[in-house]
Scaffold this active site. Structure first.
Site, PDB file in Angstrom:
ATOM      1  N   LYS A 113       0.592  -1.192  -0.217  1.00  0.00           N
ATOM      2  CA  LYS A 113      -0.170   0.106   0.059  1.00  0.00           C
ATOM      3  C   LYS A 113       0.459   1.170   0.239  1.00  0.00           C
ATOM      4  CE  LYS A 113      -4.039  -1.627   1.902  1.00  0.00           C
ATOM      5  NZ  LYS A 113      -4.735  -2.061   3.381  1.00  0.00           N
ATOM      6  N   LYS A 193      -6.505 -12.319  -7.291  1.00  0.00           N
ATOM      7  CA  LYS A 193      -7.307 -13.194  -6.014  1.00  0.00           C
ATOM      8  C   LYS A 193      -8.827 -11.422  -6.642  1.00  0.00           C
ATOM      9  CE  LYS A 193      -7.977 -14.074  -1.264  1.00  0.00           C
ATOM     10  NZ  LYS A 193      -7.026 -13.022  -0.441  1.00  0.00           N
ATOM     11  N   LYS A 196     -12.658  -7.080  -3.153  1.00  0.00           N
ATOM     12  CA  LYS A 196     -14.108  -6.064  -2.779  1.00  0.00           C
ATOM     13  C   LYS A 196     -13.199  -4.683  -3.395  1.00  0.00           C
ATOM     14  CE  LYS A 196     -13.822  -6.727   1.296  1.00  0.00           C
ATOM     15  NZ  LYS A 196     -14.944  -6.541   2.866  1.00  0.00           N
TER      16      LYS A 196
END
Length: 328
Positions: A113, A193, A196
């Protein structure tokens, strides 16, 4: 004999998809039969990214409703919002004094991140709050996938450091590994993967999607060249992902399914996958739609009250050990 206690949490960010459902929620429901389970909507963790207040409030309720609709029973599990139990944050501060800057800086999630920008202290210390989530209930085990193993090892390190200084107060949490095959990939990029946060909503099937939406998403899922249905993650990742999904919703092995639909053609195969997903999710969707938001908030409030009582027992012990208790 004391029942072993298990904790897990889920962020109220984005909509819960079938990867979350198959990889986590179904296991959470099953664990209620074997453990004393504690499940938490970790809304404080969501604040590491900018949030629209109104949307965060709605997302918390949606997430809680999904947990209940999936089968989390407040009569058997402790379920609540993290932010309504302030002892999480208090213990996080204390355990942060046992965490090294170097170890936090090496956490994979932070480095990923950080590369994308938007780094902040909350993101850097995220693993400490995650550890506090686990330790506040002095749990014995945590169900985590391979992508969370590093965080659990970090938690175990903090326990070792605390216990070595103050005695064996916290149990060292063990890892419960989800069943193999729980990893679900994106419908648009089967090498990544299902997420969301993916900006493309067609990349994932949401637990509350209606029948037509599920059919459309599966029909448009990326497949591979050729016509044969075969399980080969390297050469046919798209078809292999759909076989994994079909296997998860039918309980049959991917190899058995691949043999059955080998020459069926991609169209018929995708229709079968869609029908299995629709059938598997329909009880959850019906339960979700039947839940009243006010009833859900009442359940979560009652859970938070019980969680605060238990968490305060832990914090009273911690404060006494480190010299912050009124009795010291």
């Amino acid at each position: 004999m004391t029942t072993r206690r298990v904790f897990s949490g889920i962020q109220p960010s984005g909509d819960i998809h079938i990867g979350n459902y198959m990889g986590a929620l179904r296991n959470w429901v099953a664990m209620q039969d074997e453990y004393a389970t504690v499940y938490c909507v970790v809304d404080l963790h969501a604040l590491t990214l900018p949030q629209d207040p109104a949307e965060l409030a709605r997302a918390r309720v949606r997430t809680a409703k999904i947990l209940l609709a999936a089968g989390i029973d407040p009569g058997r599990s402790l379920v609540y919002y993290q932010s309504q139990v302030p002892q999480h944050a208090e213990l996080s501060w204390i355990m942060g004094t046992f965490a090294s800057m170097g170890q936090l800086g090496r956490m994979t999630q932070y480095k990923e991140k950080e590369d994308k920008g938007g780094q902040n202290l909350g993101l850097f210390s995220y693993p400490v709050l995650m550890a506090a989530d686990i330790l506040i209930h002095r749990v014995h085990a945590v169900p985590v996938g391979n992508d969370q193993t590093q965080h659990l090892e970090f938690t175990r390190d903090l326990v070792d450091r605390f216990n070595s200084r103050y005695g064996n107060f916290f149990p060292v949490p063990e890892q419960i590994t989800p069943p193999v095959g729980a990893r679900v990939m994106s419908l648009k990029d089967p090498t990544s993967k299902m997420s969301k946060s993916d900006p493309d909503p067609s990349s994932r099937i949401i637990v509350t999607d209606d029948t037509d939406t599920i059919v459309t998403k599966v029909r448009r899922a990326v497949t591979d060249s050729g016509k044969l249905v075969a399980y080969d993650v390297e050469r046919k990742p798209g078809i292999s992902n759909l076989l994994d999904i079909l296997s998860a919703f039918t309980g049959r092995s991917v190899h058995e399914l691949a043999e059955e639909y080998r020459s069926a053609g991609y169209g018929r195969f995708k229709q079968t996958v869609a029908e299995a997903v629709i059938s598997g999710l329909s009880p959850v969707r019906r339960a979700y739609l039947d839940l009243d938001d006010h009833d859900v908030e009442r359940i979560m409030s009652e859970g938070a009250e019980a969680a605060r009582t238990r968490a305060e027992e832990t914090m009273a012990g911690v404060r006494s050990l480190i010299g912050l208790s009124q009795d010291n």
